[in-house]
Enzyme design. Structure first.
Site, short mmCIF file in Angstrom:
data_model
loop_
_atom_site.label_atom_id
_atom_site.label_comp_id
_atom_site.label_asym_id
_atom_site.label_seq_id
_atom_site.Cartn_x
_atom_site.Cartn_y
_atom_site.Cartn_z
N ARG A 127 38.96 1.40 55.68
CA ARG A 127 38.67 2.47 54.73
C ARG A 127 37.27 2.15 54.18
O ARG A 127 36.99 1.01 53.81
CB ARG A 127 39.70 2.48 53.60
CG ARG A 127 41.14 2.69 54.10
CD ARG A 127 42.07 3.04 52.95
NE ARG A 127 43.48 2.87 53.32
CZ ARG A 127 44.21 3.79 53.94
NH1 ARG A 127 43.68 4.96 54.26
NH2 ARG A 127 45.47 3.56 54.23
N ASP A 173 42.55 12.55 56.35
CA ASP A 173 41.64 13.52 55.73
C ASP A 173 40.33 12.90 55.25
O ASP A 173 39.28 13.52 55.36
CB ASP A 173 42.35 14.29 54.59
CG ASP A 173 43.12 13.36 53.67
OD1 ASP A 173 43.12 12.13 53.91
OD2 ASP A 173 43.69 13.86 52.68
N THR A 188 38.03 8.23 76.37
CA THR A 188 37.21 7.40 77.27
C THR A 188 37.31 7.92 78.70
O THR A 188 36.29 8.13 79.38
CB THR A 188 37.68 5.93 77.19
OG1 THR A 188 37.61 5.52 75.83
CG2 THR A 188 36.81 5.02 78.05
N HIS A 235 79.29 4.67 52.03
CA HIS A 235 77.92 4.26 51.75
C HIS A 235 77.11 5.47 51.26
O HIS A 235 77.57 6.62 51.37
CB HIS A 235 77.24 3.71 53.01
CG HIS A 235 76.98 4.77 54.04
ND1 HIS A 235 77.97 5.28 54.85
CD2 HIS A 235 75.84 5.45 54.35
CE1 HIS A 235 77.45 6.21 55.63
NE2 HIS A 235 76.16 6.34 55.35
N ARG A 249 51.99 9.13 50.78
CA ARG A 249 51.47 9.06 49.41
C ARG A 249 51.70 10.36 48.65
O ARG A 249 52.27 10.37 47.59
CB ARG A 249 49.97 8.78 49.46
CG ARG A 249 49.65 7.34 49.29
CD ARG A 249 48.17 7.15 49.38
NE ARG A 249 47.66 7.72 50.62
CZ ARG A 249 46.63 7.25 51.28
NH1 ARG A 249 45.99 6.22 50.83
NH2 ARG A 249 46.22 7.81 52.39
N ARG A 280 53.87 1.74 60.32
CA ARG A 280 52.58 2.01 60.97
C ARG A 280 52.45 1.28 62.30
O ARG A 280 51.50 1.53 63.06
CB ARG A 280 51.43 1.61 60.03
CG ARG A 280 51.31 2.50 58.81
CD ARG A 280 49.89 2.98 58.60
NE ARG A 280 48.95 1.92 58.42
CZ ARG A 280 48.36 1.60 57.26
NH1 ARG A 280 48.64 2.29 56.17
NH2 ARG A 280 47.49 0.64 57.19
N ARG A 291 41.98 6.09 74.67
CA ARG A 291 42.05 6.05 76.15
C ARG A 291 41.71 7.42 76.74
O ARG A 291 40.91 7.53 77.68
CB ARG A 291 43.46 5.62 76.58
CG ARG A 291 43.75 5.82 78.07
CD ARG A 291 45.22 5.51 78.34
NE ARG A 291 45.57 5.76 79.73
CZ ARG A 291 46.02 6.92 80.17
NH1 ARG A 291 46.15 7.96 79.36
NH2 ARG A 291 46.33 7.06 81.45
N ASP A 301 49.79 14.75 56.83
CA ASP A 301 49.41 15.48 55.61
C ASP A 301 48.12 16.28 55.77
O ASP A 301 47.43 16.56 54.80
CB ASP A 301 49.24 14.48 54.45
CG ASP A 301 48.20 13.40 54.75
OD1 ASP A 301 47.73 13.32 55.90
OD2 ASP A 301 47.86 12.63 53.82
N ASP A 353 71.87 11.19 51.91
CA ASP A 353 72.58 11.97 50.89
C ASP A 353 71.60 12.74 50.02
O ASP A 353 71.96 13.74 49.41
CB ASP A 353 73.41 11.02 50.02
CG ASP A 353 74.44 10.29 50.84
OD1 ASP A 353 75.56 10.81 50.97
OD2 ASP A 353 74.10 9.24 51.43
N GLY A 374 44.07 4.45 57.56
CA GLY A 374 45.26 3.70 58.00
C GLY A 374 45.49 3.87 59.49
O GLY A 374 45.35 4.96 60.01
N THR A 429 47.12 9.90 61.50
CA THR A 429 47.73 9.32 60.30
C THR A 429 49.23 9.51 60.41
O THR A 429 49.70 10.56 60.86
CB THR A 429 47.23 9.97 59.00
OG1 THR A 429 48.12 9.60 57.93
CG2 THR A 429 47.19 11.48 59.07
N ARG A 474 77.80 0.36 49.50
CA ARG A 474 76.63 0.40 48.62
C ARG A 474 75.79 1.65 48.84
O ARG A 474 75.84 2.26 49.91
CB ARG A 474 75.73 -0.79 48.92
CG ARG A 474 76.13 -2.03 48.21
CD ARG A 474 75.22 -3.18 48.60
NE ARG A 474 75.62 -4.38 47.89
CZ ARG A 474 75.39 -5.61 48.31
NH1 ARG A 474 74.74 -5.82 49.44
NH2 ARG A 474 75.78 -6.64 47.61
N ASP A 510 51.11 10.00 57.99
CA ASP A 510 51.60 10.83 56.87
C ASP A 510 51.85 12.30 57.22
O ASP A 510 52.56 12.98 56.50
CB ASP A 510 50.59 10.77 55.71
CG ASP A 510 50.65 9.47 54.96
OD1 ASP A 510 51.40 8.58 55.39
OD2 ASP A 510 49.94 9.32 53.95
#
Ligand code: F6P
Length: 320
Positions: A72, A103, A24, A215, A171, A252, A21, A129, A187, A11, A125, A162, A127
């Site tokens: 991927r 990973d 390089t 809210h 994930r 992303r 950059r 993770d 909350d 991703g 990434t 609301r 994430d």
């Protein structure tokens, strides 16, 4: 070593361009030639290589996405596919590769090193993770984007009294949810690494409304469940109006934050120096603000440790 390659895999994440950059510019400064490998490991096998000059990367530090494109490509786990990639590198005279990705991409970097092409992995990434690093390129930008979106959601949530259940990415890792949850005054923060009690969360929201709050915001990592399903669960225990929102891939995109630009630059610069020292099979990370390296092999046994204390801090914020 005369010529290095660089690719982005998995991703995309804001700051990948800043890292390309940095690689390089550093490489050219040290007398190396640089080839961009487009479309990650798929492009490596197909020989989709483009020479990179400093002019190619001069206007990239502020751009989201990856101008080398990403993909991927699970097929790279196969020995014969790896062999094809190595042949392409040899054909183009590329002696070493820097891989920016999550990973999954590290398996590819290790495979190349084992085939005699030194490779270094940079954690790219949103994430966050990856084991042995508190930081991955793109995490900070994704958090900022999600926080900005929730700020807007809060406006409409308040206007209509609301509750909003907002899915953020991640994930198997709740790092985005924890950071964004605290920054957005959620909350409740719900992540895959910890158990949760829907009834208790509904009671917190009900108490909030009774005390005059206008809210409610629940930040829910996508790895737990879909926001819509969680909202339906909540409504079994609370008498309030609720909506679900999925932020998804917008997290992303966008221009990288200062943190992502600076860290990506430091990591890209460092990765080239590791290759110049003849090192490979290493993953670059950052702990307590300091760059580190770990054997990629160790990463496969390790587990990323999130800043779970954020959950306790946030819970205290909801004791209204
Ligand atoms: O790994 C980054 C990530 O954005 C995850 O948070 C998310 O679950 C996944 O990628 C989405 O993947 P894709 O872009 O292939 O749908």
């Amino acid at each position: 070593m005369k010529r290095i390659g660089i690719l982005t895999s998995g991703g995309d994440a804001p700051g990948m361009n800043a890292a390309i950059r940095a690689v390089t510019k550093t490489a050219i400064h040290h007398g190396l030639e640089v080839f961009g490998i487009r479309y990650g490991f798929a492009g490596l096998v197909a020989g989709d290589f483009v020479p990179l000059t400093t002019e190619n990367v001069d206007h990239k530090i502020n751009e989201g996405g990856t101008f080398l494109y990403s993909a991927r490509f699970p097929e790279f786990a196969q020995e014969e596919v790896q062999q094809k990639g190595v042949e392409q590198l040899k054909k183009h005279g590329i002696d070493a590769v820097i891989v920016i990705g999550g990973d999954g991409s590290y398996h590819g970097a290790l495979a190349l090193t084992r085939h005699g092409v030194n490779s270094v992995g940079l954690p790219g990434t949103i994430d966050n993770d990856i084991p042995y690093t508190d930081y991955t390129i793109g995490f900070d930008s994704a958090c900022r984007t999600a926080m900005d979106a929730i700020d807007k959601i809060r406006d409409t949530a308040s206007s209509h009294h609301r509750v909003f259940v907002v899915n953020v990415m991640g994930r198997e890792c709740g790092d985005i949810a924890m950071r964004v949850g605290v920054a957005s005054g959620a909350d409740a923060i719900v992540i895959p690494e910890r158990s949760y009690d829907v009834k208790e969360i509904a009671e917190t929201l009900t108490r909030g409304f009774a005390d005059g709050k206008d809210h409610g915001i629940i930040v829910l990592a996508e790895g737990v469940m879909a926001a819509d399903k969680f909202k339906d669960e909540l409504l079994k225990y609370g008498d309030f109006d609720a909506r679900a929102n999925v932020l998804a891939h917008m997290q992303r995109g966008g221009s990288p934050t200062v943190t992502d630009r600076v860290n990506a630059t430091k990591m890209g610069n460092y990765a080239v120096k590791l290759l110049l020292d003849g090192k490979g099979g290493l993953a670059v990370g950052m702990e307590n603000g300091e760059l580190n390296t770990h054997d990629i092999l160790d990463l496969f046994d390790g587990k990323h440790q999130g800043d779970y204390a954020l959950l306790d801090v946030n819970e205290e914020m909801t004791k209204y």
